[in-house]
Design a protein around this motif. Structure first.
Motif, short mmCIF file in Angstrom:
data_model
loop_
_atom_site.label_atom_id
_atom_site.label_comp_id
_atom_site.label_asym_id
_atom_site.label_seq_id
_atom_site.Cartn_x
_atom_site.Cartn_y
_atom_site.Cartn_z
N PHE A 24 0.82 -1.21 0.00
CA PHE A 24 0.00 0.00 0.00
C PHE A 24 0.85 1.26 0.00
CE2 PHE A 24 -3.38 -2.91 1.51
CZ PHE A 24 -4.31 -2.62 0.51
N ALA A 25 2.03 1.21 0.62
CA ALA A 25 2.92 2.38 0.59
C ALA A 25 3.40 2.65 -0.83
CB ALA A 25 4.11 2.15 1.53
N ILE A 26 3.83 1.61 -1.53
CA ILE A 26 4.29 1.77 -2.91
C ILE A 26 3.14 2.22 -3.80
CG2 ILE A 26 5.17 0.52 -4.92
CD1 ILE A 26 6.85 -1.13 -2.98
N ARG A 27 1.97 1.65 -3.58
CA ARG A 27 0.79 2.01 -4.38
C ARG A 27 0.43 3.48 -4.19
NH1 ARG A 27 -5.01 0.44 -2.93
NH2 ARG A 27 -6.15 1.16 -4.74
N SER A 28 0.47 3.97 -2.96
CA SER A 28 0.13 5.38 -2.72
C SER A 28 1.16 6.31 -3.34
CB SER A 28 -0.01 5.64 -1.23
OG SER A 28 1.24 5.55 -0.60
N ILE A 31 0.43 6.38 -7.12
CA ILE A 31 -0.78 7.16 -7.41
C ILE A 31 -0.49 8.65 -7.25
CG2 ILE A 31 -3.08 7.71 -6.52
CD1 ILE A 31 -3.43 4.71 -5.96
N ARG A 32 0.28 9.02 -6.23
CA ARG A 32 0.61 10.43 -6.01
C ARG A 32 1.44 10.98 -7.16
NH1 ARG A 32 3.58 10.66 -1.01
NH2 ARG A 32 1.62 9.97 -0.09
N ASN A 39 -1.52 16.93 -13.00
CA ASN A 39 -1.65 18.34 -12.68
C ASN A 39 -0.69 19.16 -13.52
OD1 ASN A 39 -3.62 18.00 -10.75
ND2 ASN A 39 -2.21 17.97 -9.03
N LEU A 40 0.53 18.66 -13.69
CA LEU A 40 1.51 19.37 -14.51
C LEU A 40 1.05 19.45 -15.96
CD1 LEU A 40 4.29 20.71 -14.34
CD2 LEU A 40 5.29 18.50 -14.89
N GLU A 41 0.49 18.35 -16.45
CA GLU A 41 -0.01 18.33 -17.83
C GLU A 41 -1.17 19.32 -17.99
OE1 GLU A 41 -1.95 15.10 -20.91
OE2 GLU A 41 -0.75 14.40 -19.23
N GLN A 42 -2.05 19.40 -17.00
CA GLN A 42 -3.16 20.34 -17.06
C GLN A 42 -2.66 21.78 -17.05
OE1 GLN A 42 -5.60 19.22 -13.75
NE2 GLN A 42 -6.61 17.55 -14.86
N LYS A 43 -1.61 22.05 -16.26
CA LYS A 43 -1.06 23.40 -16.22
C LYS A 43 -0.45 23.78 -17.57
CE LYS A 43 -0.08 23.41 -11.30
NZ LYS A 43 0.95 23.36 -10.26
N PHE A 44 0.27 22.84 -18.18
CA PHE A 44 0.84 23.12 -19.50
C PHE A 44 -0.26 23.34 -20.53
CE2 PHE A 44 4.96 20.93 -18.26
CZ PHE A 44 5.66 22.13 -18.22
N ASP A 45 -1.33 22.57 -20.48
CA ASP A 45 -2.45 22.77 -21.40
C ASP A 45 -3.05 24.15 -21.23
OD1 ASP A 45 -2.14 20.26 -22.49
OD2 ASP A 45 -3.74 19.33 -21.29
#
Length: 57
Positions: A24-28, A31-32, A39-45
């Motif tokens: 679960f630590a690796i999974r989180s 996901i993060r 978020n970075l892709e949305q900012k560039f868009d």
């Protein structure tokens, strides 16, 4: 015999708990990282949209 069975059972339960905690630590973390890249892709868009809008004006 009975005490050794209980010790073995406790050891296996602890081992399973450690494995699930690592999973679960690796999974989180994964996901993060995906959320940050989205978020970075949305900012560039958004920046590209604003630049294109500025060109047309």
């Amino acid at each position: 015999m009975f005490v050794s069975s209980i010790i073995l059972l406790i050891t296996l339960i602890l081992l399973a708990g450690i494995i699930f905690a690592i999973y679960f630590a690796i999974r989180s973390i994964v996901i993060r990282k995906n959320n940050n890249s989205n978020n970075l892709e949305q900012k560039f868009d958004k920046i590209i949209e604003l630049l294109e809008k500025d060109k047309t004006d």
